[in-house]
Design a protein around this motif. Structure first.
Motif, PDB file in Angstrom:
ATOM      1  N   LEU A  58      27.999 -99.055  -7.485  1.00 36.94           N
ATOM      2  CA  LEU A  58      28.551 -97.706  -7.380  1.00 36.94           C
ATOM      3  C   LEU A  58      29.994 -97.671  -7.880  1.00 36.94           C
ATOM      4  CD1 LEU A  58      27.185 -96.663  -3.857  1.00 36.94           C
ATOM      5  CD2 LEU A  58      26.237 -96.119  -6.099  1.00 36.94           C
ATOM      6  N   PHE A  59      30.736 -98.682  -7.530  1.00 36.91           N
ATOM      7  CA  PHE A  59      32.131 -98.788  -7.986  1.00 36.91           C
ATOM      8  C   PHE A  59      32.187 -98.921  -9.510  1.00 36.91           C
ATOM      9  CE2 PHE A  59      35.824-101.608  -8.914  1.00 36.91           C
ATOM     10  CZ  PHE A  59      36.838-100.712  -8.575  1.00 36.91           C
ATOM     11  N   MET A  60      31.296 -99.750 -10.050  1.00 37.44           N
ATOM     12  CA  MET A  60      31.243 -99.931 -11.500  1.00 37.44           C
ATOM     13  C   MET A  60      30.893 -98.631 -12.207  1.00 37.44           C
ATOM     14  SD  MET A  60      31.731-102.003 -13.951  1.00 37.44           S
ATOM     15  CE  MET A  60      31.825-103.558 -13.029  1.00 37.44           C
ATOM     16  N   ASP A  61      30.002 -97.851 -11.594  1.00 36.77           N
ATOM     17  CA  ASP A  61      29.636 -96.571 -12.183  1.00 36.77           C
ATOM     18  C   ASP A  61      30.848 -95.653 -12.279  1.00 36.77           C
ATOM     19  OD1 ASP A  61      27.571 -94.754 -13.189  1.00 36.77           O
ATOM     20  OD2 ASP A  61      27.920 -93.628 -11.340  1.00 36.77           O
ATOM     21  N   LYS A  62      31.695 -95.669 -11.252  1.00 41.77           N
ATOM     22  CA  LYS A  62      32.914 -94.860 -11.272  1.00 41.77           C
ATOM     23  C   LYS A  62      33.876 -95.330 -12.363  1.00 41.77           C
ATOM     24  CE  LYS A  62      32.240 -91.828  -8.087  1.00 41.77           C
ATOM     25  NZ  LYS A  62      32.220 -90.379  -8.435  1.00 41.77           N
ATOM     26  N   VAL A  63      34.011 -96.634 -12.503  1.00 41.56           N
ATOM     27  CA  VAL A  63      34.897 -97.185 -13.535  1.00 41.56           C
ATOM     28  C   VAL A  63      34.380 -96.806 -14.927  1.00 41.56           C
ATOM     29  CG1 VAL A  63      35.831 -99.293 -14.536  1.00 41.56           C
ATOM     30  CG2 VAL A  63      35.630 -99.088 -12.055  1.00 41.56           C
ATOM     31  N   ARG A  64      33.082 -96.894 -15.138  1.00 46.39           N
ATOM     32  CA  ARG A  64      32.494 -96.533 -16.429  1.00 46.39           C
ATOM     33  C   ARG A  64      32.758 -95.067 -16.765  1.00 46.39           C
ATOM     34  NH1 ARG A  64      28.408 -99.401 -18.817  1.00 46.39           N
ATOM     35  NH2 ARG A  64      27.277 -97.457 -19.227  1.00 46.39           N
ATOM     36  N   GLN A  65      32.700 -94.219 -15.759  1.00 48.05           N
ATOM     37  CA  GLN A  65      32.991 -92.805 -15.988  1.00 48.05           C
ATOM     38  C   GLN A  65      34.439 -92.606 -16.419  1.00 48.05           C
ATOM     39  OE1 GLN A  65      31.587 -90.042 -12.879  1.00 48.05           O
ATOM     40  NE2 GLN A  65      30.228 -91.678 -12.168  1.00 48.05           N
ATOM     41  N   ASP A  66      35.352 -93.381 -15.823  1.00 44.78           N
ATOM     42  CA  ASP A  66      36.764 -93.285 -16.196  1.00 44.78           C
ATOM     43  C   ASP A  66      36.985 -93.708 -17.642  1.00 44.78           C
ATOM     44  OD1 ASP A  66      37.464 -92.347 -13.718  1.00 44.78           O
ATOM     45  OD2 ASP A  66      38.020 -94.307 -12.908  1.00 44.78           O
ATOM     46  N   PHE A  67      36.100 -94.554 -18.158  1.00 45.39           N
ATOM     47  CA  PHE A  67      36.195 -94.985 -19.548  1.00 45.39           C
ATOM     48  C   PHE A  67      35.416 -94.056 -20.491  1.00 45.39           C
ATOM     49  CE2 PHE A  67      37.774 -99.007 -17.923  1.00 45.39           C
ATOM     50  CZ  PHE A  67      38.614 -99.434 -18.942  1.00 45.39           C
ATOM     51  N   GLY A  68      34.871 -92.995 -19.933  1.00 43.34           N
ATOM     52  CA  GLY A  68      34.141 -92.043 -20.759  1.00 43.34           C
ATOM     53  C   GLY A  68      32.725 -92.447 -21.067  1.00 43.34           C
ATOM     54  N   LEU A  69      32.214 -93.457 -20.382  1.00 44.23           N
ATOM     55  CA  LEU A  69      30.839 -93.892 -20.597  1.00 44.23           C
ATOM     56  C   LEU A  69      29.877 -92.973 -19.849  1.00 44.23           C
ATOM     57  CD1 LEU A  69      31.425 -97.728 -20.214  1.00 44.23           C
ATOM     58  CD2 LEU A  69      31.047 -96.475 -22.348  1.00 44.23           C
ATOM     59  N   ASP A  99      43.549-100.625 -13.643  1.00 47.34           N
ATOM     60  CA  ASP A  99      43.827-101.672 -12.662  1.00 47.34           C
ATOM     61  C   ASP A  99      42.727-101.650 -11.594  1.00 47.34           C
ATOM     62  OD1 ASP A  99      44.812-103.116 -10.397  1.00 47.34           O
ATOM     63  OD2 ASP A  99      46.824-102.994 -11.241  1.00 47.34           O
ATOM     64  N   ILE A 100      41.940-102.700 -11.550  1.00 44.73           N
ATOM     65  CA  ILE A 100      40.806-102.752 -10.628  1.00 44.73           C
ATOM     66  C   ILE A 100      41.263-102.689  -9.173  1.00 44.73           C
ATOM     67  CG2 ILE A 100      38.913-104.196  -9.767  1.00 44.73           C
ATOM     68  CD1 ILE A 100      38.473-105.172 -12.574  1.00 44.73           C
ATOM     69  N   GLN A 101      42.302-103.449  -8.826  1.00 41.49           N
ATOM     70  CA  GLN A 101      42.772-103.491  -7.442  1.00 41.49           C
ATOM     71  C   GLN A 101      43.286-102.127  -6.986  1.00 41.49           C
ATOM     72  OE1 GLN A 101      42.224-105.974  -5.398  1.00 41.49           O
ATOM     73  NE2 GLN A 101      41.269-107.076  -7.110  1.00 41.49           N
ATOM     74  N   GLU A 102      43.978-101.439  -7.879  1.00 41.14           N
ATOM     75  CA  GLU A 102      44.479-100.105  -7.541  1.00 41.14           C
ATOM     76  C   GLU A 102      43.326 -99.137  -7.338  1.00 41.14           C
ATOM     77  OE1 GLU A 102      47.486 -98.892  -6.793  1.00 41.14           O
ATOM     78  OE2 GLU A 102      48.156-100.987  -6.830  1.00 41.14           O
ATOM     79  N   LEU A 103      42.304 -99.271  -8.186  1.00 41.39           N
ATOM     80  CA  LEU A 103      41.146 -98.388  -8.057  1.00 41.39           C
ATOM     81  C   LEU A 103      40.386 -98.662  -6.763  1.00 41.39           C
ATOM     82  CD1 LEU A 103      40.062 -96.120  -9.789  1.00 41.39           C
ATOM     83  CD2 LEU A 103      38.385 -97.714 -10.743  1.00 41.39           C
ATOM     84  N   LYS A 104      40.306 -99.933  -6.365  1.00 46.21           N
ATOM     85  CA  LYS A 104      39.666-100.280  -5.088  1.00 46.21           C
ATOM     86  C   LYS A 104      40.412 -99.645  -3.920  1.00 46.21           C
ATOM     87  CE  LYS A 104      37.397-104.683  -6.195  1.00 46.21           C
ATOM     88  NZ  LYS A 104      37.362-106.135  -5.892  1.00 46.21           N
ATOM     89  N   LYS A 105      41.745 -99.619  -4.019  1.00 43.31           N
ATOM     90  CA  LYS A 105      42.554 -98.985  -2.967  1.00 43.31           C
ATOM     91  C   LYS A 105      42.291 -97.480  -2.935  1.00 43.31           C
ATOM     92  CE  LYS A 105      46.350-102.337  -3.001  1.00 43.31           C
ATOM     93  NZ  LYS A 105      47.808-102.544  -3.294  1.00 43.31           N
ATOM     94  N   THR A 106      42.168 -96.895  -4.120  1.00 44.15           N
ATOM     95  CA  THR A 106      41.916 -95.458  -4.200  1.00 44.15           C
ATOM     96  C   THR A 106      40.606 -95.090  -3.513  1.00 44.15           C
ATOM     97  OG1 THR A 106      43.107 -95.308  -6.299  1.00 44.15           O
ATOM     98  CG2 THR A 106      41.591 -93.504  -5.771  1.00 44.15           C
ATOM     99  N   TYR A 107      39.579 -95.878  -3.768  1.00 38.96           N
ATOM    100  CA  TYR A 107      38.265 -95.614  -3.189  1.00 38.96           C
ATOM    101  C   TYR A 107      38.071 -96.269  -1.815  1.00 38.96           C
ATOM    102  CZ  TYR A 107      36.919 -93.851  -7.791  1.00 38.96           C
ATOM    103  OH  TYR A 107      36.835 -93.136  -8.961  1.00 38.96           O
ATOM    104  N   LYS A 108      39.097 -96.971  -1.338  1.00 35.25           N
ATOM    105  CA  LYS A 108      39.071 -97.609  -0.012  1.00 35.25           C
ATOM    106  C   LYS A 108      37.893 -98.580   0.133  1.00 35.25           C
ATOM    107  CE  LYS A 108      41.261 -93.605   2.180  1.00 35.25           C
ATOM    108  NZ  LYS A 108      41.150 -92.565   3.235  1.00 35.25           N
ATOM    109  N   ILE A 109      37.615 -99.310  -0.932  1.00 35.84           N
ATOM    110  CA  ILE A 109      36.482-100.233  -0.930  1.00 35.84           C
ATOM    111  C   ILE A 109      36.680-101.366   0.074  1.00 35.84           C
ATOM    112  CG2 ILE A 109      35.120-101.842  -2.307  1.00 35.84           C
ATOM    113  CD1 ILE A 109      34.728 -98.974  -3.121  1.00 35.84           C
TER     114      ILE A 109
END
Length: 342
Positions: free
Chosen positions: A47-58, A9-19
């Motif tokens: 930077l946010f996209m890089d974090k999301v990619r890591q969560d997907f194992g990229l 969930d992108i919105q939840e992840l934004k909240k987590t990182y306080k974007i």
């Protein structure tokens, strides 16, 4: 087609990182500077996209974070650096997220063997955060053989490469000298990934900044004071060393000082209005106005049939009227400026 095994969930992840919170603070802190805010949003996005990619194992891609801020003083460079430090900490790129501001004097010594300890001390204090080096071009003095700025630059280069996972350097200063600085240091220039230019504020933006500062202190520009303040800005911007928002802050502070002095000298009874209203008198006492100011009377004419108020300039030399004509009117001074350059 293989089904995507993982969804985030992108919105939840934004909240987590306080974007959104950090970008909102940046927008609140700074008036205008839309081009700067856009660049910060773009950097945040990658930077946010890089974090999301890591969560997907990229594969992890560590983007270059060292920056260059160019522009006049008082255009928000330190504020943006502070917000950038906060963003990078929230995203996990920095451990502490604090800001250290340094200049040549903090890094370079006058004698042999003293520059390295000074620079090392600043770098150690900056670890885990952002180090903003103001007027960075003063580090480099090629015509002075006894200058030790080159030693400090070499240490910065090493840290920029070897400690880039927990320290971000931002070099700041006027645009043209910074270009010369980077041309003389190819290794430094190649390590700076983001070059952001900070434009000067417009008259309207400076007025908005002033109004905001007055409101924060629970003051306000009273009748005619805003007009006087705008002219003050026009004159002040013509003078050397004008520092945009920094100068506005000084102007606001001095106006508040003059109000306090005026109220203490004129009245024995304090009222809410007397404690909060900045009048034209609190501005024209500046020596800046003495070179080009004439005063004429201005009258405020109110219409009882509706709520409109009309302001009419009455100059004694051009308009003949008797005192009886003005018996219902309140007189205010109108400030007319001559050509300031003469």
């Amino acid at each position: 087609m293989q089904k995507d095994p993982k969804k985030i969930d992108i919105q939840e992840l934004k909240k987590t990182y306080k974007i959104e919170e950090s970008l909102h603070k940046l927008d609140e802190d700074l008036i205008g500077l839309s081009s700067v805010k856009k660049r910060i949003q773009e950097i945040t996005a990658i930077l946010f996209m890089d974090k999301v990619r890591q969560d997907f194992g990229l594969s992890k891609y560590y983007p270059g974070l060292h920056m260059s801020f160019t522009g006049s003083p008082g255009t928000g460079k330190s504020t943006v650096a502070s917000r950038m430090a906060e963003l990078l900490q929230n995203l996990g790129y920095l451990t502490r997220g604090h800001l250290i501001v340094a200049s040549r004097d903090d890094l370079v010594a006058q004698f042999v063997g003293q520059t390295a300890p000074k620079t090392k001390d600043v770098l150690e204090k900056s670890m885990g955060g952002v180090l903003l080096i103001d007027e960075a071009y003063y580090l480099y003095k090629p015509n002075n053989e006894k200058d030790y700025g080159g030693e400090a630059i070499e240490m910065l280069l090493q840290v920029m490469e070897n400690k880039r996972s927990d320290l971000v350097l931002i070099f700041a200063g006027y645009s043209e000298p910074m270009k010369t600085f980077y041309r003389s240091n190819p290794g430094l220039s190649s390590r700076v990934a983001h070059h952001i230019d900070f434009p000067d504020y417009s008259r309207e933006e400076l007025l908005t900044i002033a109004t905001k500062l007055f409101q924060e202190r629970q003051y306000k520009l009273s009748f005619y004071a805003e007009e006087v303040f705008i002219k003050y800005l026009d004159l002040r911007c013509q003078l050397p060393l004008f520092a945009n928002a920094r100068s506005i802050k000084n102007i606001v502070n001095r106006a508040c000082f003059r109000l306090a002095s005026r109220v203490m000298g004129e009245t024995g009874v304090f009222t809410y209005k007397s404690l909060t209203n900045i009048t034209p008198y609190d501005l024209i006492l500046s020596t800046l106005f003495l070179k080009g100011l004439e005063t004429f009377p201005m009258t405020k004419i109110g219409y009882k049939n509706d709520m409109r108020i009309l302001f009419q300039i009455l100059e004694y030399r051009k308009i003949g009227y008797t005192k009886k004509t003005l018996r219902y009117f309140t007189e205010f001074p109108l400030y007319i400026w001559k050509n300031y350059s003469k």
